[in-house]
Design a protein around this motif. Structure first.
Motif, PDB file in Angstrom:
ATOM      1  N   VAL A  70      43.651 -39.395  13.388  1.00 38.09           N
ATOM      2  CA  VAL A  70      42.990 -38.140  13.029  1.00 38.09           C
ATOM      3  C   VAL A  70      41.497 -38.425  12.967  1.00 38.09           C
ATOM      4  CG1 VAL A  70      42.748 -36.354  11.265  1.00 38.09           C
ATOM      5  CG2 VAL A  70      44.984 -37.347  11.701  1.00 38.09           C
ATOM      6  N   SER A  71      40.699 -37.580  13.615  1.00 39.34           N
ATOM      7  CA  SER A  71      39.256 -37.816  13.700  1.00 39.34           C
ATOM      8  C   SER A  71      38.522 -37.603  12.385  1.00 39.34           C
ATOM      9  CB  SER A  71      38.641 -36.907  14.762  1.00 39.34           C
ATOM     10  OG  SER A  71      38.757 -35.553  14.367  1.00 39.34           O
ATOM     11  N   ASN A  72      38.953 -36.648  11.580  1.00 40.33           N
ATOM     12  CA  ASN A  72      38.310 -36.345  10.303  1.00 40.33           C
ATOM     13  C   ASN A  72      39.408 -35.984   9.312  1.00 40.33           C
ATOM     14  OD1 ASN A  72      37.019 -35.146   8.079  1.00 40.33           O
ATOM     15  ND2 ASN A  72      35.327 -34.417   9.352  1.00 40.33           N
ATOM     16  N   ALA A  73      39.844 -36.979   8.557  1.00 40.91           N
ATOM     17  CA  ALA A  73      41.006 -36.810   7.688  1.00 40.91           C
ATOM     18  C   ALA A  73      40.793 -35.746   6.613  1.00 40.91           C
ATOM     19  CB  ALA A  73      41.378 -38.138   7.048  1.00 40.91           C
ATOM     20  N   SER A  74      39.616 -35.700   6.009  1.00 33.04           N
ATOM     21  CA  SER A  74      39.404 -34.724   4.937  1.00 33.04           C
ATOM     22  C   SER A  74      39.432 -33.299   5.482  1.00 33.04           C
ATOM     23  CB  SER A  74      38.110 -35.008   4.177  1.00 33.04           C
ATOM     24  OG  SER A  74      36.992 -34.931   5.032  1.00 33.04           O
ATOM     25  N   ALA A  75      38.876 -33.071   6.662  1.00 34.71           N
ATOM     26  CA  ALA A  75      38.939 -31.737   7.265  1.00 34.71           C
ATOM     27  C   ALA A  75      40.368 -31.414   7.698  1.00 34.71           C
ATOM     28  CB  ALA A  75      37.995 -31.646   8.467  1.00 34.71           C
ATOM     29  N   ALA A  76      41.051 -32.386   8.268  1.00 33.15           N
ATOM     30  CA  ALA A  76      42.432 -32.163   8.720  1.00 33.15           C
ATOM     31  C   ALA A  76      43.351 -31.876   7.539  1.00 33.15           C
ATOM     32  CB  ALA A  76      42.935 -33.373   9.497  1.00 33.15           C
ATOM     33  N   ASP A  77      43.117 -32.535   6.428  1.00 34.42           N
ATOM     34  CA  ASP A  77      43.981 -32.356   5.263  1.00 34.42           C
ATOM     35  C   ASP A  77      43.920 -30.944   4.697  1.00 34.42           C
ATOM     36  OD1 ASP A  77      45.864 -33.768   3.498  1.00 34.42           O
ATOM     37  OD2 ASP A  77      44.393 -33.268   1.938  1.00 34.42           O
ATOM     38  N   ARG A  78      42.866 -30.218   5.018  1.00 41.52           N
ATOM     39  CA  ARG A  78      42.727 -28.837   4.533  1.00 41.52           C
ATOM     40  C   ARG A  78      43.424 -27.831   5.443  1.00 41.52           C
ATOM     41  NH1 ARG A  78      37.512 -31.007   3.390  1.00 41.52           N
ATOM     42  NH2 ARG A  78      36.671 -30.132   5.301  1.00 41.52           N
ATOM     43  N   SER A  79      44.081 -28.320   6.496  1.00 41.78           N
ATOM     44  CA  SER A  79      44.808 -27.422   7.390  1.00 41.78           C
ATOM     45  C   SER A  79      46.286 -27.794   7.376  1.00 41.78           C
ATOM     46  CB  SER A  79      44.252 -27.517   8.816  1.00 41.78           C
ATOM     47  OG  SER A  79      44.640 -28.733   9.415  1.00 41.78           O
ATOM     48  N   SER A  80      47.126 -26.834   7.664  1.00 46.00           N
ATOM     49  CA  SER A  80      48.570 -27.081   7.565  1.00 46.00           C
ATOM     50  C   SER A  80      49.044 -28.156   8.533  1.00 46.00           C
ATOM     51  CB  SER A  80      49.349 -25.782   7.767  1.00 46.00           C
ATOM     52  OG  SER A  80      49.040 -25.216   9.017  1.00 46.00           O
ATOM     53  N   TYR A  81      48.593 -28.120   9.773  1.00 47.50           N
ATOM     54  CA  TYR A  81      49.062 -29.103  10.744  1.00 47.50           C
ATOM     55  C   TYR A  81      48.390 -30.456  10.540  1.00 47.50           C
ATOM     56  CZ  TYR A  81      50.987 -24.923  12.751  1.00 47.50           C
ATOM     57  OH  TYR A  81      51.673 -23.755  12.911  1.00 47.50           O
ATOM     58  N   GLY A  82      47.146 -30.448  10.172  1.00 46.31           N
ATOM     59  CA  GLY A  82      46.450 -31.697   9.915  1.00 46.31           C
ATOM     60  C   GLY A  82      46.974 -32.414   8.691  1.00 46.31           C
ATOM     61  N   SER A  83      47.377 -31.664   7.680  1.00 48.29           N
ATOM     62  CA  SER A  83      47.884 -32.303   6.468  1.00 48.29           C
ATOM     63  C   SER A  83      49.196 -33.039   6.728  1.00 48.29           C
ATOM     64  CB  SER A  83      48.036 -31.294   5.332  1.00 48.29           C
ATOM     65  OG  SER A  83      49.046 -30.360   5.625  1.00 48.29           O
ATOM     66  N   MET A  84      49.972 -32.588   7.725  1.00 44.19           N
ATOM     67  CA  MET A  84      51.180 -33.336   8.096  1.00 44.19           C
ATOM     68  C   MET A  84      50.805 -34.745   8.528  1.00 44.19           C
ATOM     69  SD  MET A  84      53.635 -30.664  10.192  1.00 44.19           S
ATOM     70  CE  MET A  84      52.579 -30.626  11.624  1.00 44.19           C
ATOM     71  N   LEU A  85      49.745 -34.861   9.300  1.00 42.97           N
ATOM     72  CA  LEU A  85      49.297 -36.158   9.795  1.00 42.97           C
ATOM     73  C   LEU A  85      48.696 -37.007   8.679  1.00 42.97           C
ATOM     74  CD1 LEU A  85      47.638 -35.036  13.139  1.00 42.97           C
ATOM     75  CD2 LEU A  85      49.780 -36.299  12.887  1.00 42.97           C
ATOM     76  N   THR A  86      47.838 -36.413   7.863  1.00 42.94           N
ATOM     77  CA  THR A  86      47.188 -37.204   6.816  1.00 42.94           C
ATOM     78  C   THR A  86      48.200 -37.692   5.793  1.00 42.94           C
ATOM     79  OG1 THR A  86      46.564 -35.227   5.546  1.00 42.94           O
ATOM     80  CG2 THR A  86      44.930 -36.119   7.090  1.00 42.94           C
ATOM     81  N   LYS A  87      49.182 -36.877   5.458  1.00 44.67           N
ATOM     82  CA  LYS A  87      50.207 -37.313   4.512  1.00 44.67           C
ATOM     83  C   LYS A  87      50.982 -38.497   5.077  1.00 44.67           C
ATOM     84  CE  LYS A  87      50.996 -32.966   2.006  1.00 44.67           C
ATOM     85  NZ  LYS A  87      49.634 -32.857   1.720  1.00 44.67           N
ATOM     86  N   GLU A  88      51.306 -38.457   6.370  1.00 43.69           N
ATOM     87  CA  GLU A  88      52.002 -39.576   7.002  1.00 43.69           C
ATOM     88  C   GLU A  88      51.129 -40.829   6.993  1.00 43.69           C
ATOM     89  OE1 GLU A  88      54.788 -41.878   8.990  1.00 43.69           O
ATOM     90  OE2 GLU A  88      55.095 -39.899   8.112  1.00 43.69           O
ATOM     91  N   LEU A  89      49.869 -40.676   7.326  1.00 48.52           N
ATOM     92  CA  LEU A  89      48.972 -41.820   7.403  1.00 48.52           C
ATOM     93  C   LEU A  89      48.671 -42.430   6.034  1.00 48.52           C
ATOM     94  CD1 LEU A  89      46.624 -40.466  10.167  1.00 48.52           C
ATOM     95  CD2 LEU A  89      48.056 -42.513  10.326  1.00 48.52           C
ATOM     96  N   LEU A  90      48.695 -41.612   5.001  1.00 48.95           N
ATOM     97  CA  LEU A  90      48.421 -42.114   3.658  1.00 48.95           C
ATOM     98  C   LEU A  90      49.689 -42.570   2.940  1.00 48.95           C
ATOM     99  CD1 LEU A  90      45.708 -39.556   2.543  1.00 48.95           C
ATOM    100  CD2 LEU A  90      45.395 -41.968   3.131  1.00 48.95           C
TER     101      LEU A  90
END
Length: 182
Positions: A70-90
């Motif tokens: 993910v290019s920008n985790a904090s921005a991605a985490d604020r979106s529904s699809y991006g948060s799926m990725l950040t939760k997996e990565l964290l």
């Protein structure tokens, strides 16, 4: 506004298909879609972008564990699809989320639950707030080398901005097929 596509590697190059995010409710759904698009268990790359705020790459190689970036985790985490990725990565998973929803902290109904706890790690250490979950870092998160063998170096991936998916597709030699589904 999101754009998402699957790029499946074949003997003749790359095939692209539009990824309907409305059908994706979890990261497992996304991985299943990627695996179903694979030709002979070859590589599939799922690309997701949200209006130049962030982009994500999920790489699936047959039955191997998927790899993520993910290019920008904090921005991605604020979106529904991006948060799926950040939760997996964290390291957050659905089982932990389900356990978090249960009242296992010892409080009775009607009592306030603790919001945070403080720790002191020595005389010179400042008190730190411990919230029970890792903060989402600003900037890239994941495996920046997931496309190295496909022609996108980790340095290139980490410096992409703007229309990153087009630049990735260009490096993969898949510009025409990606633009066809865009």
């Amino acid at each position: 506004m999101y754009f998402a596509a699957l790029l499946a590697r074949t003997e003749d190059g790359w095939e692209a298909s539009d990824l309907e995010l409305d059908d994706v409710e979890s990261l497992s759904d996304l991985i299943d879609l990627a695996r179903s698009a694979a030709v002979d268990d070859d590589t599939v790359v799922a690309l997701i972008e949200q209006e130049d705020a962030w982009f994500g790459v999920v790489r699936v190689d047959g039955e191997e564990d998927p790899r993520y970036y993910v290019s920008n985790a904090s921005a991605a985490d604020r979106s529904s699809y991006g948060s799926m990725l950040t939760k997996e990565l964290l390291g957050s998973d659905e089982e932990d989320d389900e356990l978090d929803e249960l009242d296992l902290d010892g409080t009775e109904d009607g009592e306030d639950e603790p919001v945070a706890s403080f720790t002191d790690e020595g005389d010179d250490a400042e008190d730190r707030v411990v919230t029970g979950s890792e903060p989402v870092p600003a900037g890239p998160l994941g495996d920046p080398r997931l496309l190295d063998d496909l022609g996108v170096s980790n340095k290139q991936l980490m410096t992409l901005d703007g229309d990153a998916l087009s630049e990735i597709a260009d490096s993969l030699g898949a510009t025409e097929v990606l633009e066809a589904v865009r």
